[in-house]
Write a protein that holds these residues in place. Sequence first.
Motif, PDB file in Angstrom:
ATOM      1  N   THR B  81      33.106  30.116  19.575  1.00 57.89           N
ATOM      2  CA  THR B  81      33.280  31.516  19.985  1.00 57.89           C
ATOM      3  C   THR B  81      33.170  31.676  21.496  1.00 57.89           C
ATOM      4  N   THR B  82      32.498  30.750  22.134  1.00 56.11           N
ATOM      5  CA  THR B  82      32.375  30.803  23.595  1.00 56.11           C
ATOM      6  C   THR B  82      33.679  30.440  24.308  1.00 56.11           C
ATOM      7  N   ASP B  83      34.657  29.942  23.557  1.00 54.79           N
ATOM      8  CA  ASP B  83      35.945  29.596  24.162  1.00 54.79           C
ATOM      9  C   ASP B  83      36.853  30.807  24.318  1.00 54.79           C
ATOM     10  N   VAL B  84      36.432  31.943  23.786  1.00 55.81           N
ATOM     11  CA  VAL B  84      37.232  33.164  23.876  1.00 55.81           C
ATOM     12  C   VAL B  84      37.555  33.503  25.319  1.00 55.81           C
ATOM     13  N   GLY B  85      38.811  33.890  25.562  1.00 57.07           N
ATOM     14  CA  GLY B  85      39.211  34.283  26.909  1.00 57.07           C
ATOM     15  C   GLY B  85      40.691  34.033  27.100  1.00 57.07           C
ATOM     16  N   THR B  86      41.136  34.219  28.325  1.00 56.95           N
ATOM     17  CA  THR B  86      42.524  33.942  28.662  1.00 56.95           C
ATOM     18  C   THR B  86      42.573  32.732  29.569  1.00 56.95           C
ATOM     19  N   TYR B  87      43.424  31.802  29.231  1.00 63.45           N
ATOM     20  CA  TYR B  87      43.569  30.560  29.977  1.00 63.45           C
ATOM     21  C   TYR B  87      44.851  30.611  30.797  1.00 63.45           C
ATOM     22  N   PHE B  88      44.699  30.394  32.079  1.00 60.14           N
ATOM     23  CA  PHE B  88      45.834  30.415  32.998  1.00 60.14           C
ATOM     24  C   PHE B  88      46.026  29.039  33.612  1.00 60.14           C
ATOM     25  N   CYS B  89      47.280  28.627  33.705  1.00 57.06           N
ATOM     26  CA  CYS B  89      47.588  27.485  34.544  1.00 57.06           C
ATOM     27  C   CYS B  89      48.087  28.038  35.873  1.00 57.06           C
ATOM     28  N   ALA B  90      48.054  27.215  36.892  1.00 56.85           N
ATOM     29  CA  ALA B  90      48.510  27.655  38.213  1.00 56.85           C
ATOM     30  C   ALA B  90      48.892  26.447  39.042  1.00 56.85           C
ATOM     31  N   GLU B  91      49.892  26.630  39.872  1.00 58.37           N
ATOM     32  CA  GLU B  91      50.170  25.594  40.856  1.00 58.37           C
ATOM     33  C   GLU B  91      49.332  25.918  42.082  1.00 58.37           C
ATOM     34  N   GLY B  92      48.441  25.001  42.413  1.00 57.27           N
ATOM     35  CA  GLY B  92      47.509  25.255  43.504  1.00 57.27           C
ATOM     36  C   GLY B  92      48.075  24.968  44.865  1.00 57.27           C
ATOM     37  N   GLY B  93      49.269  25.443  45.109  1.00 58.74           N
ATOM     38  CA  GLY B  93      49.868  25.272  46.423  1.00 58.74           C
ATOM     39  C   GLY B  93      49.202  26.170  47.424  1.00 58.74           C
ATOM     40  N   PHE B  94      49.523  25.998  48.669  1.00 57.10           N
ATOM     41  CA  PHE B  94      48.855  26.762  49.698  1.00 57.10           C
ATOM     42  C   PHE B  94      49.439  28.158  49.839  1.00 57.10           C
ATOM     43  N   GLN B  95      50.741  28.294  49.555  1.00 54.56           N
ATOM     44  CA  GLN B  95      51.391  29.536  49.931  1.00 54.56           C
ATOM     45  C   GLN B  95      51.073  30.709  49.041  1.00 54.56           C
ATOM     46  N   LYS B  96      51.067  30.534  47.759  1.00 51.93           N
ATOM     47  CA  LYS B  96      50.769  31.718  46.966  1.00 51.93           C
ATOM     48  C   LYS B  96      50.062  31.463  45.650  1.00 51.93           C
ATOM     49  N   LEU B  97      49.655  30.296  45.370  1.00 46.82           N
ATOM     50  CA  LEU B  97      48.852  30.045  44.170  1.00 46.82           C
ATOM     51  C   LEU B  97      49.482  30.755  42.974  1.00 46.82           C
ATOM     52  N   VAL B  98      50.567  30.173  42.458  1.00 49.54           N
ATOM     53  CA  VAL B  98      51.360  30.789  41.405  1.00 49.54           C
ATOM     54  C   VAL B  98      50.698  30.584  40.056  1.00 49.54           C
ATOM     55  N   PHE B  99      50.420  31.676  39.373  1.00 45.50           N
ATOM     56  CA  PHE B  99      49.773  31.608  38.072  1.00 45.50           C
ATOM     57  C   PHE B  99      50.784  31.706  36.947  1.00 45.50           C
ATOM     58  N   GLY B 100      50.477  31.034  35.867  1.00 47.65           N
ATOM     59  CA  GLY B 100      51.243  31.178  34.652  1.00 47.65           C
ATOM     60  C   GLY B 100      50.943  32.519  34.005  1.00 47.65           C
ATOM     61  N   THR B 101      51.655  32.792  32.951  1.00 42.97           N
ATOM     62  CA  THR B 101      51.545  34.082  32.273  1.00 42.97           C
ATOM     63  C   THR B 101      50.274  34.210  31.435  1.00 42.97           C
ATOM     64  N   GLY B 102      49.610  33.107  31.170  1.00 39.07           N
ATOM     65  CA  GLY B 102      48.337  33.141  30.468  1.00 39.07           C
ATOM     66  C   GLY B 102      48.458  33.077  28.958  1.00 39.07           C
ATOM     67  N   THR B 103      47.454  32.490  28.330  1.00 38.32           N
ATOM     68  CA  THR B 103      47.334  32.477  26.869  1.00 38.32           C
ATOM     69  C   THR B 103      45.976  33.053  26.513  1.00 38.32           C
ATOM     70  N   ARG B 104      46.009  34.111  25.712  1.00 36.95           N
ATOM     71  CA  ARG B 104      44.761  34.744  25.290  1.00 36.95           C
ATOM     72  C   ARG B 104      44.306  34.124  23.983  1.00 36.95           C
ATOM     73  N   LEU B 105      43.077  33.621  23.988  1.00 36.66           N
ATOM     74  CA  LEU B 105      42.516  32.966  22.804  1.00 36.66           C
ATOM     75  C   LEU B 105      41.412  33.818  22.200  1.00 36.66           C
ATOM     76  N   LEU B 106      41.548  34.083  20.902  1.00 39.89           N
ATOM     77  CA  LEU B 106      40.485  34.740  20.146  1.00 39.89           C
ATOM     78  C   LEU B 106      39.951  33.745  19.124  1.00 39.89           C
ATOM     79  N   VAL B 107      38.653  33.674  18.980  1.00 43.64           N
ATOM     80  CA  VAL B 107      38.028  32.766  18.029  1.00 43.64           C
ATOM     81  C   VAL B 107      37.136  33.576  17.094  1.00 43.64           C
ATOM     82  N   SER B 108      37.433  33.488  15.817  1.00 35.78           N
ATOM     83  CA  SER B 108      36.612  34.198  14.828  1.00 35.78           C
ATOM     84  C   SER B 108      35.557  33.259  14.260  1.00 35.78           C
ATOM     85  N   PRO B 109      34.331  33.758  14.104  1.00 34.18           N
ATOM     86  CA  PRO B 109      33.253  32.897  13.589  1.00 34.18           C
ATOM     87  C   PRO B 109      33.425  32.610  12.107  1.00 34.18           C
TER      88      PRO B 109
END
Lengths: 111, 109
Positions: B81-109
């Motif tokens: 359940t502690t894994d709940v949240g949104t996970y983003f990937c990103a290219e860590g370049g210097f110019q603008k740190l481009v983020f992915g659209t994200g995946t929202r994870l819900l975990v039911s106990p």
Amino acid sequence: EAGVTQSPTHLIKTRGQQATLRCSPISGHTSVYWYQQALGLGLQFLLWYDEGEERNRGNFPPRFSGRQFPNYSSELNVNALELEDSALYLCASKTSLLKAFFGQGTRLTVV
Amino acid sequence: GQQVMQIPQYQHVQEGEDFTTYCNSSTTLSNIQWYKQRPGGHPVFLIQLVKSGEVKKQKRLTFQFGEAKKNSSLHITATQTTDVGTYFCAEGGFQKLVFGTGTRLLVSP
């Protein structure tokens, strides 16, 4: 080590007003990035400041502007606020290709 | 312009199930970073991958960078359940740190 700090935490403005958001980067970080995160959505890149200059901006209208001060802190100004500007505004600081550190964000609500 | 897409947008799992999110770029990435944003929180850096085909593990999390450096994945084994949240990937370049659209994870106990 102090993290990235943003102020205010929450801000409520009426349509047409101006909002000013502030960010203090981690000591030693010269780059500051601003992002807009509308509710439940992703991170939209707004602006990048480095060494006091605007280096890059995202696809936002000119009423989104800002500046970076000699101490590397930064301000984001949003003029002529619109309802759709309501969002969480996140500031991040980083150096070179290393990881970015985010502040807690400013929740802007436009009514 | 560069686009970094993530799939799925949303996933709801039962505690103990595995979870994977995929990150795909239209261009070659210099590196890939992963961030986690808890509900109501701000993104927090998890890891950075730089080399083609690189695989890194952090306890139950496995991160992979594709051979062509255009895609990446994050796999969580036996979610909690502690894994709940949104996970983003990103290219860590210097110019603008481009983020992915994200995946929202819900975990039911």
